[in-house]
Design a protein around this motif. Structure first.
Motif, PDB file in Angstrom:
ATOM      1  N   SER A 181       2.012   4.390   0.680  1.00 17.08           N
ATOM      2  CA  SER A 181       1.821   3.199  -0.156  1.00 17.08           C
ATOM      3  C   SER A 181       0.453   2.565   0.071  1.00 17.08           C
ATOM      4  O   SER A 181      -0.182   2.751   1.122  1.00 17.08           O
ATOM      5  N   GLN A 182       0.024   1.794  -0.929  1.00 12.30           N
ATOM      6  CA  GLN A 182      -1.163   0.965  -0.753  1.00 12.30           C
ATOM      7  C   GLN A 182      -0.926  -0.070   0.337  1.00 12.30           C
ATOM      8  O   GLN A 182      -1.844  -0.426   1.090  1.00 12.30           O
ATOM      9  N   HIS A 183       0.304  -0.554   0.425  1.00 18.39           N
ATOM     10  CA  HIS A 183       0.620  -1.655   1.324  1.00 18.39           C
ATOM     11  C   HIS A 183       0.317  -1.319   2.781  1.00 18.39           C
ATOM     12  O   HIS A 183      -0.423  -2.039   3.469  1.00 18.39           O
ATOM     13  N   THR A 184       0.917  -0.218   3.265  1.00 20.35           N
ATOM     14  CA  THR A 184       0.737   0.175   4.657  1.00 20.35           C
ATOM     15  C   THR A 184      -0.719   0.485   4.959  1.00 20.35           C
ATOM     16  O   THR A 184      -1.265   0.075   5.993  1.00 20.35           O
ATOM     17  N   ASN A 185      -1.381   1.192   4.060  1.00 19.76           N
ATOM     18  CA  ASN A 185      -2.763   1.589   4.305  1.00 19.76           C
ATOM     19  C   ASN A 185      -3.737   0.435   4.149  1.00 19.76           C
ATOM     20  O   ASN A 185      -4.768   0.393   4.830  1.00 19.76           O
ATOM     21  N   THR A 186      -3.410  -0.515   3.293  1.00 17.33           N
ATOM     22  CA  THR A 186      -4.200  -1.750   3.226  1.00 17.33           C
ATOM     23  C   THR A 186      -4.158  -2.469   4.557  1.00 17.33           C
ATOM     24  O   THR A 186      -5.187  -2.910   5.089  1.00 17.33           O
ATOM     25  N   MET A 187      -2.960  -2.597   5.130  1.00 23.60           N
ATOM     26  CA  MET A 187      -2.829  -3.290   6.407  1.00 23.60           C
ATOM     27  C   MET A 187      -3.495  -2.514   7.538  1.00 23.60           C
ATOM     28  O   MET A 187      -4.026  -3.113   8.483  1.00 23.60           O
ATOM     29  N   ALA A 188      -3.500  -1.198   7.434  1.00 26.05           N
ATOM     30  CA  ALA A 188      -4.209  -0.393   8.435  1.00 26.05           C
ATOM     31  C   ALA A 188      -5.696  -0.715   8.428  1.00 26.05           C
ATOM     32  O   ALA A 188      -6.346  -0.790   9.483  1.00 26.05           O
ATOM     33  N   ILE A 189      -6.243  -0.935   7.240  1.00 23.86           N
ATOM     34  CA  ILE A 189      -7.651  -1.306   7.108  1.00 23.86           C
ATOM     35  C   ILE A 189      -7.892  -2.695   7.680  1.00 23.86           C
ATOM     36  O   ILE A 189      -8.800  -2.913   8.483  1.00 23.86           O
ATOM     37  N   LEU A 190      -7.069  -3.657   7.283  1.00 19.61           N
ATOM     38  CA  LEU A 190      -7.270  -5.034   7.717  1.00 19.61           C
ATOM     39  C   LEU A 190      -7.064  -5.202   9.215  1.00 19.61           C
ATOM     40  O   LEU A 190      -7.687  -6.060   9.850  1.00 19.61           O
ATOM     41  N   ALA A 191      -6.177  -4.378   9.792  1.00 21.87           N
ATOM     42  CA  ALA A 191      -5.890  -4.461  11.229  1.00 21.87           C
ATOM     43  C   ALA A 191      -6.812  -3.585  12.064  1.00 21.87           C
ATOM     44  O   ALA A 191      -6.658  -3.520  13.281  1.00 21.87           O
ATOM     45  N   ASP A 192      -7.772  -2.918  11.419  1.00 21.59           N
ATOM     46  CA  ASP A 192      -8.697  -2.008  12.117  1.00 21.59           C
ATOM     47  C   ASP A 192      -7.950  -0.917  12.874  1.00 21.59           C
ATOM     48  O   ASP A 192      -8.301  -0.556  14.007  1.00 21.59           O
TER      49      ASP A 192
END
Length: 363
Positions: A181-192
């Protein structure tokens, strides 16, 4: 954030932060709506409350107000910490782990959130840990900062080992790697959760690859934060199709979802009011209390930007750019008295001081 950007009035934000803190139940979580006669708990919203406190910390020079929330932030983090099992991921979350109204998430809950291992909620926790550590360090809570830094490293390593699919170059929703999902991978980006180079690759994939679950209006706010973080903010204006459809349908307020909305007036989809100034004009704080101003425009195909945003000093930040000339970019920036900042544009950097300064760049 919309209220801060379009009016400069922080009273509703302060009230919301305080109400959510007051709403915390004995287990430590905030309620998702308060005051209310029916108690509703959405654990991810408690994590985003931490993000709200961090936003206020960056946009307002009011450390005394922010400091009062540190015990509540610690309590929220501890509730999630208790649900980290021996795999290093979150497991067995009670209540309603709503994340987004997408069909792939039954009742808005991502796979694994209730009785499995959800990379989605785990990444949201990592993002909250990152925001909390900024606050703990700033206010001298070193023991908490060290503790949660170590916990974050442990969780990051676990979710990478169990859920990162090297062939796809994306994080899956669960260790079974059946859904992305975009959701999990978006958070992976924001959380470094990966390095900067890896973040940009992930962003490009979740924007373009078929089969990846796409965010609806609510969660697009976070997708756009990741877009901006990875240097792809110039694509923002091309991603406004759902909002253009709202205008075509005659809506004058923002609906809850892209199709068949339950609510036709839902604040969580009003984010263009924020992003046009934060992403397109590129105005955001570069230090706590908005003591330093960053202006990093992402105009896309625009030929002109003429923007103004209220600073907490009560004065306006102004940006004008003429992008229609092939040989140069001309414009001006005005910063409030006593403020400094940096303009970042097409690889150029210019230090800014208070008052009005002319801008001329050769692309």
């Amino acid at each position: 954030l919309v209220s801060l950007y379009v009016s400069g009035d922080d009273r509703l934000m302060r009230k919301a932060l305080k109400h959510f803190d007051d709403s915390r139940i004995t287990e430590g979580l905030t309620q998702s709506r308060y005051p209310a006669y029916i108690k509703q708990i959405i654990p991810p919203f408690s994590l985003f409350w931490i993000g709200m406190v961090h936003d206020y910390f960056m946009y307002r020079d009011d450390p005394g107000f922010v400091r009062q929330f540190l015990p509540g932030i610690r309590n929220v983090l501890e509730w999630f910490e208790e649900h980290v099992d021996d795999t290093g991921m979150l497991h067995g979350l009670e209540w309603w782990s709503f994340t987004d109204w997408v069909t792939a998430f039954p009742n808005g809950i991502p796979p694994g959130a209730d009785n499995g291992h959800s990379a989605n909620i785990t990444m949201q926790y990592l993002y909250a840990l990152k925001n909390a550590m900024d606050l703990f360090r700033y206010f001298g809570w070193e023991a908490e900062a060290i503790k949660y830094d170590r916990l974050g490293e442990k969780i990051n390593q676990a979710v990478y080992a169990l859920c990162y699919d090297k062939k796809k170059g994306l994080f899956a929703e669960t260790p079974e790697k059946m859904l992305f999902s975009q959701h999990t991978n978006t958070m992976a980006i924001l959380a470094d959760a990966v390095d900067e180079r890896g973040q940009r690759k992930i962003m490009e994939k979740i924007l373009n690859e078929k089969g990846v679950v796409k965010a609806t209006l609510y969660f697009k706010f976070y997708v756009f934060r990741a877009l901006q973080k990875t240097g792809l903010g110039d694509q923002y204006l091309n991603l406004l199709t759902p909002w253009r459809k709202m205008l075509e349908e005659g809506l004058t307020t923002f609906p809850e979802t892209d199709t068949d909305p339950r609510s036709d007036c839902h604040a969580w989809s009003s984010t263009p009011c924020f992003d046009l100034l934060h992403t397109v004009a590129g105005i955001y704080p570069g230090a706590p209390g908005f003591k330093k101003i960053i202006i990093e425009p992402h105009p896309g195909t625009l030929k002109k930007i003429d923007a103004a945003m209220p600073h907490p000093s009560g004065r306006m930040i102004r940006l004008y750019l003429d992008l229609s000339l092939k040989e140069k970019i001309k414009g001006s920036v005005t910063l409030p008295e006593g403020c400094s900042g940096t303009l970042i544009l097409q690889g150029h950097k210019k230090e800014l001081t208070e008052g009005t300064q002319e801008i001329i760049f050769t692309p």
